[in-house]
Design a protein around this motif. Sequence first.
Motif, PDB file in Angstrom:
ATOM      1  N   ALA A  12     -16.214  -5.353   1.308  1.00 52.57           N
ATOM      2  CA  ALA A  12     -14.799  -5.562   0.988  1.00 52.57           C
ATOM      3  C   ALA A  12     -14.325  -6.864   1.612  1.00 52.57           C
ATOM      4  CB  ALA A  12     -13.974  -4.388   1.488  1.00 52.57           C
ATOM      5  N   PRO A  13     -14.800  -8.004   1.115  1.00 48.59           N
ATOM      6  CA  PRO A  13     -14.501  -9.281   1.772  1.00 48.59           C
ATOM      7  C   PRO A  13     -13.033  -9.680   1.722  1.00 48.59           C
ATOM      8  CG  PRO A  13     -15.543  -9.649  -0.365  1.00 48.59           C
ATOM      9  CD  PRO A  13     -15.636  -8.174  -0.097  1.00 48.59           C
ATOM     10  N   LEU A  14     -12.267  -9.119   0.770  1.00 53.66           N
ATOM     11  CA  LEU A  14     -10.868  -9.507   0.611  1.00 53.66           C
ATOM     12  C   LEU A  14      -9.902  -8.465   1.154  1.00 53.66           C
ATOM     13  CD1 LEU A  14     -11.054 -10.941  -3.031  1.00 53.66           C
ATOM     14  CD2 LEU A  14     -11.153 -12.204  -0.879  1.00 53.66           C
ATOM     15  N   SER A  15     -10.421  -7.410   1.736  1.00 51.94           N
ATOM     16  CA  SER A  15      -9.547  -6.329   2.189  1.00 51.94           C
ATOM     17  C   SER A  15      -8.608  -6.804   3.289  1.00 51.94           C
ATOM     18  CB  SER A  15     -10.376  -5.152   2.704  1.00 51.94           C
ATOM     19  OG  SER A  15      -9.536  -4.123   3.202  1.00 51.94           O
ATOM     20  N   GLY A  16      -7.316  -6.551   3.086  1.00 43.50           N
ATOM     21  CA  GLY A  16      -6.323  -6.917   4.082  1.00 43.50           C
ATOM     22  C   GLY A  16      -6.011  -5.809   5.059  1.00 43.50           C
ATOM     23  N   GLN A  17      -6.632  -4.644   4.887  1.00 49.01           N
ATOM     24  CA  GLN A  17      -6.343  -3.496   5.756  1.00 49.01           C
ATOM     25  C   GLN A  17      -7.391  -3.486   6.868  1.00 49.01           C
ATOM     26  OE1 GLN A  17      -3.690  -2.929   4.044  1.00 49.01           O
ATOM     27  NE2 GLN A  17      -4.623  -3.820   2.221  1.00 49.01           N
ATOM     28  N   GLU A  52     -17.235  -1.774   8.439  1.00 48.27           N
ATOM     29  CA  GLU A  52     -16.433  -1.438   7.265  1.00 48.27           C
ATOM     30  C   GLU A  52     -16.346   0.075   7.136  1.00 48.27           C
ATOM     31  OE1 GLU A  52     -18.446  -3.798   4.225  1.00 48.27           O
ATOM     32  OE2 GLU A  52     -16.766  -5.210   4.284  1.00 48.27           O
ATOM     33  N   VAL A  53     -15.169   0.568   6.775  1.00 50.41           N
ATOM     34  CA  VAL A  53     -14.899   2.006   6.722  1.00 50.41           C
ATOM     35  C   VAL A  53     -14.305   2.348   5.364  1.00 50.41           C
ATOM     36  CG1 VAL A  53     -13.650   3.925   7.780  1.00 50.41           C
ATOM     37  CG2 VAL A  53     -14.431   2.017   9.207  1.00 50.41           C
ATOM     38  N   ASP A  54     -14.862   3.333   4.695  1.00 57.89           N
ATOM     39  CA  ASP A  54     -14.318   3.776   3.419  1.00 57.89           C
ATOM     40  C   ASP A  54     -12.989   4.486   3.658  1.00 57.89           C
ATOM     41  OD1 ASP A  54     -17.621   4.246   2.778  1.00 57.89           O
ATOM     42  OD2 ASP A  54     -16.409   3.144   1.335  1.00 57.89           O
ATOM     43  N   VAL A  55     -11.936   3.994   3.021  1.00 56.47           N
ATOM     44  CA  VAL A  55     -10.599   4.567   3.165  1.00 56.47           C
ATOM     45  C   VAL A  55      -9.979   4.674   1.773  1.00 56.47           C
ATOM     46  CG1 VAL A  55      -8.332   4.345   4.229  1.00 56.47           C
ATOM     47  CG2 VAL A  55     -10.349   3.479   5.434  1.00 56.47           C
ATOM     48  N   ALA A  56      -9.414   5.830   1.455  1.00 57.75           N
ATOM     49  CA  ALA A  56      -8.896   6.082   0.102  1.00 57.75           C
ATOM     50  C   ALA A  56      -7.480   5.545  -0.066  1.00 57.75           C
ATOM     51  CB  ALA A  56      -8.935   7.579  -0.188  1.00 57.75           C
ATOM     52  N   MET A  57      -7.221   4.331   0.415  1.00 60.51           N
ATOM     53  CA  MET A  57      -5.914   3.699   0.249  1.00 60.51           C
ATOM     54  C   MET A  57      -5.820   3.055  -1.133  1.00 60.51           C
ATOM     55  SD  MET A  57      -5.604   1.891   4.009  1.00 60.51           S
ATOM     56  CE  MET A  57      -3.934   1.288   3.736  1.00 60.51           C
ATOM     57  N   ASP A  58      -4.619   2.715  -1.508  1.00 59.81           N
ATOM     58  CA  ASP A  58      -4.408   2.055  -2.802  1.00 59.81           C
ATOM     59  C   ASP A  58      -3.313   1.017  -2.634  1.00 59.81           C
ATOM     60  OD1 ASP A  58      -3.844   3.152  -6.251  1.00 59.81           O
ATOM     61  OD2 ASP A  58      -4.830   1.392  -5.381  1.00 59.81           O
ATOM     62  N   HIS A  59      -3.339   0.023  -3.484  1.00 60.79           N
ATOM     63  CA  HIS A  59      -2.302  -1.002  -3.456  1.00 60.79           C
ATOM     64  C   HIS A  59      -2.038  -1.472  -4.877  1.00 60.79           C
ATOM     65  CE1 HIS A  59      -5.046  -4.510  -4.125  1.00 60.79           C
ATOM     66  NE2 HIS A  59      -5.926  -3.676  -3.620  1.00 60.79           N
ATOM     67  N   ILE A  74     -12.732  -2.826   8.856  1.00 54.03           N
ATOM     68  CA  ILE A  74     -12.191  -3.288   7.576  1.00 54.03           C
ATOM     69  C   ILE A  74     -12.219  -2.119   6.598  1.00 54.03           C
ATOM     70  CG2 ILE A  74     -12.444  -4.950   5.694  1.00 54.03           C
ATOM     71  CD1 ILE A  74     -14.096  -6.694   7.650  1.00 54.03           C
ATOM     72  N   ALA A  75     -11.108  -1.862   5.941  1.00 53.89           N
ATOM     73  CA  ALA A  75     -11.036  -0.763   4.991  1.00 53.89           C
ATOM     74  C   ALA A  75     -11.704  -1.149   3.678  1.00 53.89           C
ATOM     75  CB  ALA A  75      -9.587  -0.369   4.734  1.00 53.89           C
ATOM     76  N   VAL A  76     -12.572  -0.283   3.196  1.00 52.87           N
ATOM     77  CA  VAL A  76     -13.171  -0.441   1.878  1.00 52.87           C
ATOM     78  C   VAL A  76     -12.428   0.522   0.952  1.00 52.87           C
ATOM     79  CG1 VAL A  76     -15.267  -0.295   0.497  1.00 52.87           C
ATOM     80  CG2 VAL A  76     -15.401  -1.018   2.890  1.00 52.87           C
ATOM     81  N   LEU A  77     -11.626  -0.037   0.055  1.00 47.06           N
ATOM     82  CA  LEU A  77     -10.813   0.775  -0.838  1.00 47.06           C
ATOM     83  C   LEU A  77     -11.600   1.205  -2.071  1.00 47.06           C
ATOM     84  CD1 LEU A  77      -8.727  -0.429   1.092  1.00 47.06           C
ATOM     85  CD2 LEU A  77      -7.210  -0.779  -0.838  1.00 47.06           C
ATOM     86  N   PRO A  78     -11.160   2.251  -2.759  1.00 49.96           N
ATOM     87  CA  PRO A  78     -11.836   2.669  -3.992  1.00 49.96           C
ATOM     88  C   PRO A  78     -11.848   1.548  -5.022  1.00 49.96           C
ATOM     89  CG  PRO A  78     -10.296   4.352  -3.237  1.00 49.96           C
ATOM     90  CD  PRO A  78     -10.035   3.140  -2.399  1.00 49.96           C
ATOM     91  N   VAL A 105       0.821  -1.212   0.000  1.00 53.52           N
ATOM     92  CA  VAL A 105       0.000   0.000   0.000  1.00 53.52           C
ATOM     93  C   VAL A 105       0.852   1.258   0.000  1.00 53.52           C
ATOM     94  CG1 VAL A 105      -1.957  -1.128   1.104  1.00 53.52           C
ATOM     95  CG2 VAL A 105      -0.252   0.021   2.519  1.00 53.52           C
ATOM     96  N   GLY A 106       2.139   1.114   0.294  1.00 55.81           N
ATOM     97  CA  GLY A 106       3.054   2.248   0.203  1.00 55.81           C
ATOM     98  C   GLY A 106       2.676   3.405   1.095  1.00 55.81           C
ATOM     99  N   SER A 107       2.819   4.614   0.570  1.00 58.52           N
ATOM    100  CA  SER A 107       2.590   5.817   1.373  1.00 58.52           C
ATOM    101  C   SER A 107       1.139   5.980   1.799  1.00 58.52           C
ATOM    102  CB  SER A 107       3.032   7.054   0.588  1.00 58.52           C
ATOM    103  OG  SER A 107       2.295   7.166  -0.625  1.00 58.52           O
ATOM    104  N   THR A 108       0.200   5.306   1.117  1.00 64.27           N
ATOM    105  CA  THR A 108      -1.210   5.424   1.524  1.00 64.27           C
ATOM    106  C   THR A 108      -1.501   4.671   2.814  1.00 64.27           C
ATOM    107  OG1 THR A 108      -1.982   3.502   0.245  1.00 64.27           O
ATOM    108  CG2 THR A 108      -1.902   5.626  -0.901  1.00 64.27           C
ATOM    109  N   ALA A 109      -0.495   3.951   3.328  1.00 70.53           N
ATOM    110  CA  ALA A 109      -0.688   3.230   4.598  1.00 70.53           C
ATOM    111  C   ALA A 109      -1.049   4.182   5.726  1.00 70.53           C
ATOM    112  CB  ALA A 109       0.567   2.443   4.958  1.00 70.53           C
ATOM    113  N   GLY A 110      -0.669   5.441   5.615  1.00 70.10           N
ATOM    114  CA  GLY A 110      -0.989   6.401   6.656  1.00 70.10           C
ATOM    115  C   GLY A 110      -2.471   6.598   6.853  1.00 70.10           C
ATOM    116  N   LEU A 111      -3.256   6.295   5.834  1.00 69.19           N
ATOM    117  CA  LEU A 111      -4.703   6.465   5.943  1.00 69.19           C
ATOM    118  C   LEU A 111      -5.365   5.381   6.798  1.00 69.19           C
ATOM    119  CD1 LEU A 111      -5.427   7.449   2.224  1.00 69.19           C
ATOM    120  CD2 LEU A 111      -5.365   8.962   4.207  1.00 69.19           C
ATOM    121  N   VAL A 112      -4.593   4.358   7.154  1.00 73.74           N
ATOM    122  CA  VAL A 112      -5.148   3.279   7.975  1.00 73.74           C
ATOM    123  C   VAL A 112      -5.545   3.802   9.357  1.00 73.74           C
ATOM    124  CG1 VAL A 112      -3.028   2.450   9.099  1.00 73.74           C
ATOM    125  CG2 VAL A 112      -4.813   0.814   8.460  1.00 73.74           C
ATOM    126  N   ASP A 113      -5.053   4.987   9.698  1.00 75.13           N
ATOM    127  CA  ASP A 113      -5.435   5.624  10.958  1.00 75.13           C
ATOM    128  C   ASP A 113      -6.946   5.753  11.088  1.00 75.13           C
ATOM    129  OD1 ASP A 113      -5.105   8.810  12.527  1.00 75.13           O
ATOM    130  OD2 ASP A 113      -4.665   6.860  13.414  1.00 75.13           O
TER     131      ASP A 113
END
Length: 476
Positions: free
Chosen positions: A148-153, A189-196, A115-119, A92-100
Amino acid sequence: MTAGALRVVAVVPAKDRADTVGDTVSALLGLSAVDEVVVVDDGSRDGTAAAALGAGARVVRLPDNVGKGGAVAAGVAAAPDADVYLLVDADVGSTAGLVDELLQPLVDDEADMTIAVLPPAGRRGGFGKVRDLARHGIRRGSGFESRAPLSGQRAVRGPLLRSLDLAARFGLEVGLTIDAVRAGARVHEVDVAMDHRHTGRSVSGFRHRARQGADIVRALWPRLVDERLRLGALVVATVLFIGLSFVSAARAEPSSAPPAARPSKVVLVGVPGLGWDDVGTGRLPVLDRVLRGGAVAATSVRTASHTPTPLEGYATLGAGARVKADPAAARDGMPGLIELNNGRHLPSLPGALGDALHGAGRTTAVVGSPDALFALADGRGRVDRVQAALDATALSADVLLVDVGRSGADEALGYLISQAPSGTLVLVVSVTPPGTEWHTTPMVAWGAGVRAGYLHSPSVRRLGVVTLTDVAPTVL
């Protein structure tokens, strides 16, 4: 409570992620709430470990690749004192900060796992077959509808994560969601604008999803199929063509068998701290005998607080909903507990079972523990009969709850099944787990109308699994 009052450890499983793991670790260490980052180098052949160390992480190196589930388990074992674990993928790189953003619901005591729901990935992802398999399996296994059943965040409370057996490899997330919900955890589940990094629709991408799908099926199989009795109609069909489709799984919900007779009386035997180690060992011979002729289920005894207590367990039983209860509020009786839970948007409040029973003209009695009063007392705190010791007069009530302590439970159960009139339904329940962490406890039903086998409930939709909040509707 603030995030600073919790020890938060980020666990990052990594396999050949030297290109992204450094940025991921740096972003996580930049969060004030994160106390430590543990990177589990899962048999990497590149510089993953060096990159993680260079960014400030503690690294656990596994000599051989064990897969994501095993890597996360190793990370949890390396930080056994965490109050909260952040599970974060290494790519997830620098977007890991959004896991807060996943932490706040735990800090506010609104969730036990987020659980993070990514875009949406769009064409960078596959065709969604594996995702649909995972979503369907989670729904069948726990009733939870996942976006987001497969989300690892994820953010997970430490005691919860440490109490679960994590599924292997890519089955981790599906197994974790099912097991957490069954354990009574509050999952949001929480909407989070992370990317991987997305694998796309290349040959390697489809090969990755094929492995992922196979691991998910392996995780779902023991969670959806009753290995002991082979009951229920479960069809697991596996069809895999690279680039076109994958696996689908389905399980028929257990069908309800109506009671053979309608009970005229209900006797609840409360045994706080009853565990599966107490069943079938000869420690409680009467309970073992009752179990052989009755129906049993694993019971989630989750209440509203983190620390299980008999007071809150009995109040939850009587409310038919997970409620809060503490000694300070209990000093004011049932009105005090009702006031404590006002405004929490609950489907029912403490005393709901007692109100319903008295409204129907039924009588109630409680023997033993003062905490047990909060299971059958109505909203005004009224129980028709309260006794310190069990005798024949207590059995005159329509609904009786007996909690004479763990040491006297088996003897009391023997007395009740020998003296209770025909038409009595006996429910043996535990309102707290055997330890300080949340584990399922045995529930046994015996007597009028009970068919030998397993209990189930509409709230869980899983054969042999019920919740403490199912007891009140069953009594009614």
